[in-house]
Enzyme design. Structure first.
Site, short mmCIF file in Angstrom:
data_model
loop_
_atom_site.label_atom_id
_atom_site.label_comp_id
_atom_site.label_asym_id
_atom_site.label_seq_id
_atom_site.Cartn_x
_atom_site.Cartn_y
_atom_site.Cartn_z
N ILE A 472 -12.54 -4.68 -20.49
CA ILE A 472 -12.15 -3.86 -21.52
C ILE A 472 -10.61 -4.33 -22.00
O ILE A 472 -10.08 -3.70 -22.65
CB ILE A 472 -12.44 -2.40 -21.58
N GLY A 473 -10.16 -5.37 -21.69
CA GLY A 473 -8.85 -5.69 -21.87
C GLY A 473 -7.99 -5.64 -20.45
O GLY A 473 -6.78 -6.16 -20.26
N THR A 474 -8.55 -5.32 -19.53
CA THR A 474 -8.00 -4.84 -18.10
C THR A 474 -7.83 -6.03 -17.18
O THR A 474 -7.10 -6.23 -16.37
CB THR A 474 -8.64 -3.70 -17.68
N ASN A 638 -4.75 -8.98 -8.60
CA ASN A 638 -3.79 -9.77 -9.56
C ASN A 638 -2.56 -9.02 -10.05
O ASN A 638 -2.88 -7.80 -10.62
CB ASN A 638 -4.64 -10.17 -10.83
N GLU A 712 -5.84 3.63 -14.44
CA GLU A 712 -5.52 5.24 -15.27
C GLU A 712 -4.29 5.78 -14.47
O GLU A 712 -3.71 6.53 -14.86
CB GLU A 712 -6.51 6.04 -14.86
#
Ligand code: MOS
Length: 746
Positions: A472-474, A638, A712
Site C-alpha cells: 500500500i506504499g509501505t 529495510n 502505525e
C-alpha cells in the site's frame, strides 16, 4: 543463507518497485483498461436521516450514452455477508447497497449511473432526482454513551464494555494523595490517501473479477463471494499498486458490490472511481472519541490508579470498535485500573480503522494525562514514565517478548537534548521564537496473521516470490524481495515479486502493521522447500556432479549447491538446466499469532517522541519545528523504508495535533470540509525536521528475523508530545484536538 555481514535484511534498501512508479509503468487500479468498459458514478443522498419517498430516474435514463441507472428497484439480488474464521468476511457496513429506502447518513449511495463515458455518467447521476422525508440528523459532537448491554457486538465479535479491570480503582483513586481528572477529545478524522477508492468489476459467466484498490484482497474476495452467492474460486480480486489507504481500504465498502452489480446488469466491465468529496461519505473515518482519564498517584509520581473510560461515535450501520484502551492496561505499571467504553450512534458513514485505530487516540489521552501529572508534580515527564515502568505486562500477567522502552527514552532524550529543557512555561527562546518541548511514549501491537507464499528458483538464475498480500506504499514489494533474496542468495535485482492477486497463495492483510511480520516465516519456508526440491534434482539428474549423494549431504549457499564443506558450488540455474527444468518451486505457510487465546508473551513494539514547537505570540504562529522519534520494533528489515514509515507517521501526527478534523454540518449532517482544500492534512510545509532512530533487538517470538511492524506506531503518542510542547511554549493546555490558533489567543 547469507552471512550476517552480507545480509540484505536490516539494510537501507531502495524500493524495488520505485522505477515502475516513477516511470508510470506501475498500474494502479484505475490504470487498467478493458474493451467496452463503462463508467459508473454514484448518486449520494443529500440528507443524513430519513427516507427516500421518490426517486426520479427518467431524465437520466433517457440521456444519450447512459446504459443503466441502478436503484433499489432494479439492482438485483445482493446477499449479506458474515465474518468467517480468521480474517475472512470482515466488513464494516454490512448493508447491501440500496437494501431499503432509509437514509442513515449524508452521502449514502441511493442510485448508480452507468454510462459510456465518465462525463455522461456524472451528468446522469446529477440528473437523478430524489425526494426525501427528512428527519433531524444527529451529528452532535458531545457524546453520551448509548444505553447498551454490558457486552456489545463489534466487527470482531462480542466485547465487554468493562474492558479491563484490576485492583480497586475507585477506592485507590478516592484515597490517592495526588489526583488528576480530565477529558480528552479527538475529532472525526477522514483518511485522505492520494489515490481515491476505485474499483473495476467484470463478469465472465458466473466468475467475478474485481480490480480494486484494496488493503486486503483475500478478505475482499470472501465478502464479495458471499454477497453474490458464489464459491470463492469464482471471485478474483486484483490490486497491483495502491496509492495508500491508511485503513480506509482495509475492509470492503459498498462501492465494490455496487460496481459488481452494475457489471452484472450491463454485461460489461464497470469502473467506479470515487471523487474526493465522496471519500468523506461512505469509505470510513476515524470516529470521534471522548476519553475520561483519571490518575491517582503518590507525590513522587508513582501511579496508584488509572481510569480510562471512553465513548466514541459509530454509524447506524457499523460495529467498528475504536479500541482506545488497548495499550492502557500494560503501557505503565499501575496496581488499580479500569478501562471501559461506550458508544454513541450518529448519522455518519461507517467508522473504520484509521492508521493506529484505537491506540492512537487512546495514547493521545493517556500520554497527555501523564504529561499533565508530571507538570502538576513538577517531575520530569521522562522520569515520571521511568518511575512507572512495569516488569511484565500487568494485564496479562505475562512477560513482554521484548520491551526496551527505557532505552528509547534514554536515546531520545540524548538525541533531542532534553537535559537542556527548562520546564518553566515560555522560558525557552531561540532566534526570537518561544520554544516548547514535549514528549510522549508509544506502543503498537506485534503479531502475525496467517500467511502463505510461493518461491520459485528458475533456470535463468532468477527467483520469483508470490503472496496474495498488498503493497500500500509501505514497501511490501521490497520486503518480499529482500526476504527471498536473503534465503536464496539470489541478488535483489533478480528477484521478481508477485502480490495483490487472490489467485496467489493467501497472504496477510496490509493492516495492523502486521503484514511484514507475517510473511517472513512463510517466505523462508517456501524458499526452503524450493531449495529442498533443488537438492533432490541435483542428486537425481543424470550427469549431475551430485549424483548419488543424499540430500542432507548437500548444502545451499549464496545461490549455489555444494557438497557440505566442499568448494566449487554449482549455481542453481545450472542444476535446473541440466535437468531441463524451468524451476524448483516451494510453498510455505506461517500460522497466525494474532488473537492467540493462550499467548506465552505479550508482544508489543514501543517507542517515544520528543517534539519541539516554535511559538510567535505576536502573530499567533505555531509550528512544529523538530521531532526525534525512537522506535523499538525488533529487527527492521529495510531501514530506509522503515525510517520513511516513521517520518510519514510523524508528519501525519503533526496533522492530528494541529490540523485534521472532519466537520459535520449540524443542519444537514454533511461533512462540509470534504475536499483537500478544506480538510487540512499536514503537507511538506508543515513537516518538521524529523530524526528517527531504531533500536535493534530482534524479537524471535514474532518470526525468524525478529521483525515487528512499523506502519502505525509512529503516529501513536506524537499528538500528546506536540500538545505538551504547545503547553510548554504557550501555557495553554488544549485537550480537544486539533489545537487551533484560537485556542492559543488567550
Ligand atoms: Mo491500518 S488502520 O491497520 O490500515
Amino acid at each position: 543463507m547469507s552471512t550476517e555481514q552480507t545480509s540484505i535484511v536490516g539494510r537501507d534498501t531502495v524500493r524495488v518497485d520505485g522505477p515502475r512508479k516513477v516511470t508510470g509503468v506501475a498500474q494502479y487500479t484505475s490504470d487498467f483498461h478493458f474493451p467496452g468498459m463503462l463508467y459508473a458514478v454514484p448518486v449520494a443522498a443529500t440528507i443524513a436521516n430519513g427516507k427516500i419517498t421518490k426517486l426520479d430516474t427518467a431524465t437520466a435514463e433517457k440521456m444519450p450514452g447512459v446504459r443503466a441507472i441502478l436503484h433499489r428497484g432494479n439492482i438485483g439480488k445482493i446477499f449479506r455477508s458474515i465474518p468467517g474464521p480468521g480474517f475472512a468476511g470482515i466488513c464494516e457496513e454490512r448493508r447491501p447497497p440500496f437494501e431499503d429506502d432509509v437514509v442513515r447518513y449524508y452521502g449514502q449511495y441511493i442510485a448508480l449511473a452507468v454510462a459510456e463515458t465518465f462525463e455522461t455518467a456524472k451528468a446522469a447521476a446529477d440528473a437523478v432526482r430524489a425526494t426525501y422525508a427528512a428527519e433531524k440528523a444527529n451529528v452532535a459532537s458531545h457524546l453520551v454513551a448509548d444505553e447498551e448491554p454490558d457486552e456489545v457486538m463489534t466487527t470482531f465479535g462480542p466485547r465487554k464494555r468493562l474492558d479491563n479491570q484490576r485492583g480497586d480503582p475507585d477506592a485507590a483513586f478516592a484515597n490517592a494523595p495526588v489526583k488528576l481528572d480530565y477529558t480528552y477529545v479527538t475529532p472525526f478524522e477522514t483518511h485522505n490517501p492520494l489515490e481515491p477508492h476505485s474499483t473495476t468489476a467484470m463478469w465472465e459467466g458466473q466468475t467475478l473479477t474485481l480490480y480494486e484498490s484494496s488493503q486486503g484482497v483475500v478478505n475482499l474476495r470472501s465478502v464479495l463471494a458471499q454477497m453474490f452467492g458464489l464459491p470463492i474460486e469464482q471471485v478474483r480480486v486484483i490490486t497491483k499498486f495502491v496509492g495508500s489507504g491508511f485503513g480506509s481500504k482495509l475492509w470492503p465498502w459498498t462501492l465494490c458490490p455496487l460496481a459488481a452489480a452494475a457489471a452484472r446488469q450491463v454485461g460489461k466491465p464497470v469502473r467506479l472511481v470515487l471523487p474526493r468529496k465522496m471519500m468523506f461519505h461512505a469509505v470510513g473515518h476515524r470516529p470521534l472519541t471522548q476519553q475520561h482519564v483519571r490518575l491517582g498517584a503518590t507525590p513522587e509520581g508513582k501511579l496508584l490508579s488509572l481510569h480510562h473510560d471512553y465513548v466514541y461515535t459509530r454509524s447506524m450501520l457499523d460495529a467498528h470498535h475504536e479500541d482506545c484502551g488497548e495499550a492502557t492496561p500494560f503501557q505503565y505499571s499501575v496496581p488499580n485500573l479500569r478501562v471501559s467504553f461506550g458508544r454513541a450512534k450518529r448519522n455518519v458513514g461507517g467508522g473504520a480503522d484509521m492508521r493506529g485505530p484505537g491506540r492512537v487516540p487512546g495514547l493521545y489521552a493517556t500520554e497527555s494525562a501523564l504529561n499533565e501529572l508530571a507538570r502538576q508534580l513538577n517531575v520530569d515527564p521522562v522520569q515520571l514514565r521511568v518511575m512507572n515502568e512495569p516488569n511484565i505486562d500487568e494485564s496479562l500477567g505475562l512477560p513482554f517478548s521484548s520491551r526496551h522502552l527505557l532505552e528509547c527514552f534514554q536515546l531520545g532524550s540524548e538525541k533531542f537534548g532534553w537535559s537542556k529543557r527548562n520546564p518553566a512555561v515560555g522560558s525557552m527562546k531561540r532566534d526570537g521564537l518561544t520554544l516548547g518541548w514535549g514528549m510522549a511514549g508509544c506502543s503498537w501491537i506485534a503479531a502475525r496473521f496467517s500467511a502463505a507464499a510461493n518461491v520459485q528458483l528458475r533456470d535463468d538464475g532468477t527467483c520469483r516470490v508470490a503472496s496474495a498480500t498488498q503493497d500500500i506504499g509501505t514497501g511490501t514489494y521490497t520486503i518480499l524481495a529482500q526476504l527471498a533474496s536473503e534465503r536464496t542468495g539470489v541478488p535483489l535485482d533478480k528477484v521478481e515479486v508477485e502480490l495483490g492477486d487472490t489467485s496467489l497463495p493467501e497472504g496477510p492483510l496490509s493492516g495492523g502493521s502486521i503484514a511484514t511480520g507475517s510473511v517472513v516465516n512463510a517466505v523462508f519456508a517456501a524458499a526452503d522447500e524450493a531449495i529442498g526440491s533443488l537438492k533432490m534434482i541435483a542428486i537425481s539428474t543424470p550427469g549431475s556432479p551430485f549424483l548419488g549423494h543424499k540430500p542432507d549431504e548437500l548444502e545451499f549457499k549464496d545461490g549455489k549447491v555444494f557438497v557440505k564443506n566442499g568448494a566449487n558450488g554449482v549455481p542453481f540455474s545450472d542444476v535446473l538446466r541440466r535437468a531441463n527444468l524451468r524451476m524448483a518451486s516451494g510453498n510455505g505457510q506461517s500460522a497466525a499469532t494474532f488473537g492467540d487465546p493462550k499467548p506465552k508473551f505479550s508482544t508489543q513494539s514501543f517507542g517515544c517522541h520528543f517534539a519541539e514547537v516554535t511559538w510567535q505570540p505576536e502573530i499567533a504562529r505555531l509550528r512544529v519545528s523538530r521531532v526525534v522519534t525512537v522506535i523499538d520494533a525488533g529487527k527492521i528489515i529495510n531501514t530506509l523504508a522503515g525510517r520513511n514509515q516513521i517520518q510519514g507517521a510523524v508528519v501525519m501526527g503533526v496533522g492530528m495535533a494541529l490540523l485534521e478534523r472532519t466537520e459535520y454540518d449540524p443542519q444537514n449532517g454533511a461533512p462540509i470540509n470534504s475536499s483537500l482544500a478544506d480538510y487540512l492534512v499536514a503537507v511538506n510545509a508543515d513537516a518538521p525536521s524529523i530524526e528517527v532512530h531504531f533500536l535493534d533487538y530482534p524479537d524471535k517470538e514474532i518470526n525468524q528475523v525478529g521483525a515487528r511492524g512499523i506502519g502505525e506506531i509512529g503516529l501513536a503518542g506524537i499528538a500528546a508530545a506536540i500538545t505538551d510542547a504547545v503547553h510548554h511554549a504557550t501555557g495553554v493546555r488544549v485537550r480537544e484536538l486539533p489545537v487551533k490558533i484560537e485556542d492559543l489567543l488567550v
